[in-house]
Design an enzyme around this catalytic site. Structure first.
Site, short mmCIF file in Angstrom:
data_model
loop_
_atom_site.label_atom_id
_atom_site.label_comp_id
_atom_site.label_asym_id
_atom_site.label_seq_id
_atom_site.Cartn_x
_atom_site.Cartn_y
_atom_site.Cartn_z
N THR A 1 -44.01 15.48 -20.11
CA THR A 1 -42.85 15.48 -20.98
C THR A 1 -42.19 14.11 -20.94
O THR A 1 -42.16 13.47 -19.88
CB THR A 1 -41.84 16.58 -20.57
OG1 THR A 1 -40.73 16.57 -21.47
CG2 THR A 1 -41.33 16.38 -19.15
N HIS B 1 -44.33 24.02 -4.53
CA HIS B 1 -44.65 23.76 -3.12
C HIS B 1 -45.45 24.90 -2.49
O HIS B 1 -45.99 24.75 -1.38
CB HIS B 1 -43.34 23.56 -2.35
CG HIS B 1 -43.49 22.67 -1.15
ND1 HIS B 1 -44.71 22.33 -0.61
CD2 HIS B 1 -42.56 22.04 -0.37
CE1 HIS B 1 -44.54 21.54 0.43
NE2 HIS B 1 -43.24 21.36 0.61
#
Length: 402
Positions: free
Chosen positions: A321, A373
């Site tokens: 993006t 994560h």
């Protein structure tokens, strides 16, 4: 021959749609493959076309109604239309009489003014309400001078002659419903923040080498390939190479399983009038720079026109993006599930940098990598971003596969 007109068969990811606009009325002649209706889903606007030459004999689903996959929305009659309906005939006679009256009075015939808001189709009324546009200021191009959604959009794109005048102390509020696409984007963004262990790591890249290469070869590139050489192709190719080196960033989580993808489908976030959409470039490892630029250009044009298909926005193993196009200097992009990472580009800003003990003014860009994560460790995330940085600062390595 009478036939049924049905909504398209929606993919599994789309539950239903909403009738946005009927472009044709009952009794009005239509040609084969002419667009007669738009159906808005939470991803794209789908066009329904006439199956043959003929006319709509009945509308089953009105504008604003919810429709399911393959549900009947209208009845259709094949064959030539014998003549105008009584209503159309009356309207035609009224127009002739109005024009004649004006001519007799010594004035030239005038174009019929657009109808009041209450007389417009539901989708048009919604567009007028959301935009705050006075229907009297819009030149209708539809049948009988009626306003279409395109007329409202075109009117909004025109520069305002005078600023809006608001009385001192007046406090204005306007409440409008979310579009299906905006609601879906909101749901996905909220889910991403709640269902992933999202972290963001940052780095910066010296854009001078790419800018110099682009300046040197952009004219020859455009002449040979018919595409403008932008920065996005460098980022897509650099990200693809980094994905090869760090497979976890190209993977996704499915329940208790990790799915490692042996292909590279990079989504490029594009802003449109309807909201943020993410069309996907397939197999970017097999694409050259010109194919990337042409692909992005085609998707951007389709996004502006609302012509992106669901297939073009489905899938994707990684997303890029670019908030820099709007002036953003730094941000934390949100992951696009089930993907596990997203790269954020930002504005190129000249800053004083230390180079070999000397201060130089260099065009710098901050890069941000948001990652899940649960799957990607900090070491992998940082290594991935550093790889992109190195490939962009030394583009010859990327081209020579070093």
């Amino acid at each position: 021959m009478a036939t049924e007109i049905k909504a398209p068969v929606f993919p599994e990811s789309v539950a239903d749609g909403t009738i946005a606009t009927w472009h044709k009325k009952v009794g009005e002649a239509v040609s084969r493959d002419e667009v007669i209706c738009d159906i808005e889903t939470d991803k794209v606007v789908l066009e329904v076309v006439a199956p043959a030459d003929g006319q709509i004999t009945a509308i089953v689903k009105d504008e604003g109604d919810t429709v399911l996959s393959d549900e009947v929305i209208a009845q259709f009659q094949e064959g030539a239309v014998s003549g105008a309906s009584p209503t159309q005939a009356v309207q035609s006679e009224e127009k002739v009489e109005q024009a004649a009256a004006k001519t007799e009075a010594g004035a030239a015939p005038v174009v019929e003014r657009s109808q009041p808001v209450a007389d417009q189709a539901p989708a048009v009324r919604k567009a007028l309400t959301e935009s705050g546009v006075n229907p009297a200021d819009v030149q209708g191009t539809g049948r009988g001078g009626r306003i279409t959604k395109e007329d409202v959009s075109n009117h909004q794109s025109k520069p305002a002659v005078q600023p809006l005048s608001v009385a001192v102390g007046e406090r204005i509020e306007k409440r409008v419903p979310m579009t299906r696409l905006r609601k879906r984007v909101a749901e996905r963004l909220l889910a991403a923040t709640q269902e992933t262990a999202m972290l963001t790591t940052f780095n910066e890249v010296n854009m001078k080498p790419i800018m110099e290469m682009r300046k040197q070869y952009k004219d020859a590139f455009e002449k040979r390939h018919g595409a403008r050489l932008g920065f996005m192709s460098f980022f897509v190719k650099a990200a693809t190479e980094a994905l090869k080196r760090y497979p976890a960033v190209n993977a996704s989580i499915d329940g208790d399983d990790i799915v490692y993808h042996g292909y590279y489908d990079v989504g490029v976030a594009v802003s449109s009038d309807r909201g943020l959409v993410v069309p996907v470039l397939r197999d970017t490892d097999r694409m050259n720079y010109a194919e990337v630029e042409n692909g992005i250009g085609a998707y951007a044009a389709k996004a502006r026109d609302g012509k992106l298909s669901i297939e073009e926005m489905t899938g994707g193993t990684f997303t890029i993006t670019n908030g820099g196009t709007f002036g953003s200097l730094l941000s934390t992009p949100i992951i696009n599930p089930p993907q596990t990472a997203i790269l954020g580009m930002h504005k190129i800003q000249e800053r004083p940098m230390a180079v070999n003990g000397q201060v130089e003014i260099l065009p710098m860009m901050y890069l941000a990598l948001s990652y899940d994560h649960r799957l990607i460790d900090g070491k992998e995330a940082v290594g991935f971003l550093v790889t992109i940085k190195e490939l962009l600062e030394e583009p010859a390595k990327l081209i020579l596969d070093l």
